[in-house]
Scaffold this active site. Structure first.
Site, PDB file in Angstrom:
ATOM      1  N   ASP A 163      14.798  -4.396   5.784  1.00 33.53           N
ATOM      2  CA  ASP A 163      14.077  -5.154   4.770  1.00 33.53           C
ATOM      3  C   ASP A 163      13.176  -4.236   3.950  1.00 33.53           C
ATOM      4  O   ASP A 163      13.101  -3.032   4.169  1.00 33.53           O
ATOM      5  CB  ASP A 163      13.254  -6.264   5.429  1.00 33.53           C
ATOM      6  CG  ASP A 163      14.122  -7.430   5.878  1.00 33.53           C
ATOM      7  OD1 ASP A 163      15.321  -7.428   5.558  1.00 33.53           O
ATOM      8  OD2 ASP A 163      13.605  -8.334   6.552  1.00 33.53           O
ATOM      9  N   LYS A 183      14.160  -8.330   0.175  1.00 33.87           N
ATOM     10  CA  LYS A 183      13.889  -9.199  -0.967  1.00 33.87           C
ATOM     11  C   LYS A 183      12.381  -9.306  -1.162  1.00 33.87           C
ATOM     12  O   LYS A 183      11.620  -9.419  -0.216  1.00 33.87           O
ATOM     13  CB  LYS A 183      14.524 -10.575  -0.807  1.00 33.87           C
ATOM     14  CG  LYS A 183      14.418 -11.235   0.550  1.00 33.87           C
ATOM     15  CD  LYS A 183      15.226 -12.518   0.531  1.00 33.87           C
ATOM     16  CE  LYS A 183      15.231 -13.220   1.878  1.00 33.87           C
ATOM     17  NZ  LYS A 183      16.081 -12.572   2.855  1.00 33.87           N
ATOM     18  N   MET A 287      -3.122 -18.883  29.027  1.00 34.38           N
ATOM     19  CA  MET A 287      -3.896 -19.018  30.275  1.00 34.38           C
ATOM     20  C   MET A 287      -4.153 -20.478  30.650  1.00 34.38           C
ATOM     21  O   MET A 287      -5.280 -20.866  30.948  1.00 34.38           O
ATOM     22  CB  MET A 287      -5.229 -18.263  30.143  1.00 34.38           C
ATOM     23  CG  MET A 287      -5.041 -16.777  29.913  1.00 34.38           C
ATOM     24  SD  MET A 287      -6.577 -15.874  29.627  1.00 34.38           S
ATOM     25  CE  MET A 287      -6.990 -16.362  27.953  1.00 34.38           C
TER      26      MET A 287
END
Length: 550
Positions: A163, A183, A287
């Site tokens: 990318d 893009k 958690m």
């Protein structure tokens, strides 16, 4: 349930069957064309908007009968369905419409955990010829913040699609073919649909494909669309997380995003909204193993309805990883131990779970199995300080593993005119980083390699290997064994093997290490091996039903 085998495509085309043998173009205006597919409906109307589409169900014979009874004038049906029934003579002509990738294939589906059935149908599974797609997070663009796993993946990739937002990470330093698919606002190299298909076709051709994406692939990216597209086609996809921009920005400014006593929540939101669509929401709780009743109430207060899906992931990313699924309304009934991450939202419905296979060797990156590979190394490699003063006297060098090639070429980066001989594809791929491979065994085992060496009639052959090497090559007078690295067992943590579907042994040493730890292989396990020598070692222990990997 899971798909345990997928056959090769027989005939993926659609056919038209019509009264009078008329083609789609020849049908009169107002002709009634039967189909149960919304996609076929759109394709027909694009060419013949003057025709009428009739929703049609039932068996092929029942649909054809509607033509005979005058209920419809023509029918669109998968060509393979007519062929399987011996009715291809009824086809007026094959249509040029694009069809779904899975059309014309048969799938074998079984209950999860049935390794015995997978073993039986393995030979029919065409997916073993496929490659694999990795959606890899590049992080914020600093090469030093690229994960080790991402690095290994890039080094073994046949194709790297990258990318725009990958910062200073240079795809050109990796050996695979590169393709820019980025893009930015207002311009794009490829549309998302084209990228999806590109990844699909490369994997079908057997390639290991990396789509290198900025940040983390699953946070505000298009990885979800690529995952869905590929998984719908039963292709194997793995996501390798990356450091996200929000983590990098906070670290750069020394901001504790969840400072104790100040902030107990972290909300992520994109500035880009999809027009006209509900964005929904996802809630993630850390958690919370002992606070599930409280988290249930918090989720309801945040706007999630009782039926909203929930995934609880224990030991995320570790060997002992487990997943549990429920809904918000039943969250307080779940029993789960720490550490656990709780994901609430409809995105959970996008998940396609896979069986887990243990890989006991050193590098699982080139594996193309459809299961999730859990790297559980039972051996380690320690290079030795070695020298070969008479290297030029050898007419050939034979390599039986990637490790041998790595250790040898780290010391001798140029050979002295010897022929280079490899045991198989994986070893050849490693050798090719340093030298050309002159010959490769027909099968990736020492027996096949010996047949090749005898046929070549070489006078003096060097065999760089480990101290544990024990195969038919050692009996040949013209082959000199040279120990250049040591293979040592690792005392790994014992796992709950009931959570896994199978195991891959890369060598006899991994077999020995496993049996020291576990004594026996579970009955439900699929067993894969590299090389006949490894398979024979298992057979001596009573495990004969194994699948060989190349």
């Amino acid at each position: 349930m899971e798909v345990i085998a997928l056959t090769a495509a027989w005939d993926r085309s659609d056919s038209l069957v019509s009264r009078g043998g008329l083609s789609l173009k020849e049908l009169p205006a107002g002709a009634r064309i039967g189909t149960s597919s919304a996609e076929r409906r759109a394709q027909v109307l694009a060419q013949r908007p003057d025709c009428k589409i009739v929703e049609i169900r039932g068996t092929i014979e029942e649909r054809l009968e509607k033509i005979e009874r005058g209920k419809i004038d023509a029918l669109i049906v998968a060509s393979c369905a007519l062929k399987r029934l011996g009715l291809e003579g009824l086809v007026t002509h094959k249509l040029s419409f694009p069809t779904h990738f899975l059309q014309g294939r048969l799938a074998v589906v079984a209950r999860t955990g049935r390794g015995d059935l997978k073993q039986i149908f393995h030979k029919l599974d065409n997916r073993k010829k496929y490659g694999k797609v990795f959606l890899v997070g590049a992080g914020p663009g600093d090469p030093e913040l690229l994960t080790i796993k991402a690095q290994k993946c890039l080094e073994s990739a046949d194709l790297i699609c990258h990318d725009e937002l990958i910062g200073q990470i240079d795809p050109q330093k990796y050996p695979g073919r590169k393709l820019f698919v980025g893009k930015r606002k207002g311009r794009e190299a490829y549309s998302q649909e084209e990228i999806n298909e590109l990844l699909c076709q490369a994997a079908l051709a057997g390639a290991q494909v990396v789509h290198l994406k900025g940040g983390d692939p699953l946070i505000f990216g298009r990885a979800g669309e690529e995952l869905r597209y590929l998984q719908e086609r039963l292709l194997t996809v793995e996501v390798i997380p990356g450091i996200s921009a929000f983590q990098t920005a906070a670290s750069a400014a020394n901001i504790p995003l969840t400072a104790r006593g100040i902030s107990a929540q972290l909300h992520l939101e994109t500035g880009h909204r999809v027009s006209g669509k509900s964005t929904g929401k996802t809630s993630v709780y850390y958690m919370g193993a002992t606070k599930l009743a409280e988290i249930k109430e918090r989720a309801l207060a945040a706007g999630h309805v009782p039926g909203t899906s929930v995934a609880l992931v224990q030991n995320a990313g570790l060997w002992a990883e487990k997943k549990h699924f429920t809904t918000v309304g039943k969250l307080d009934k779940v029993k789960v131990a720490s550490p656990v991450t709780i994901i609430v939202g409809d995105v959970v419905l996008q998940l396609v779970d896979r069986s887990k296979i243990l890989f006991t060797g050193l590098d699982p990156s080139s594996l193309k199995l459809s299961e999730k590979i859990v790297h559980y190394p039972l051996i380690e490699i320690k290079p030795k300080d070695f020298s070969i003063p008479d290297l030029a006297s050898y007419s050939a060098i034979v390599f039986t593993s990637k490790n041998a090639a790595q250790a040898f070429f780290a010391k001798y980066n140029v050979c002295s005119g010897q022929k280079i001989i490899s045991i198989g594809t994986r070893t050849s791929k490693e050798i090719s980083k340093y030298a050309s491979v002159d010959h490769q065994a027909a099968k990736p085992d020492s027996d096949s390699l010996l047949i090749l060496l005898r046929r070549l009639r070489l006078k003096k052959v060097l065999y760089p290997t480990s101290q544990l090497s024990d195969n038919v090559l050692h009996k040949e007078k013209n082959i000199t064994k040279k120990v250049i690295y040591e293979t040592r067992p690792i005392a790994q943590t014992r796992l709950d093997l009931a959570d896994h579907a199978g195991i891959i042994f890369s060598s006899g040493s991994t077999v020995d290490a496993f049996f020291k730890l576990y004594k026996k292989i579970p009955k439900h396990f699929m067993i894969y091996t590299y090389g006949a020598h490894t398979s024979r070692g298992l057979a001596r222990r009573g495990y004969k039903n194994v699948q060989a990997l190349s």
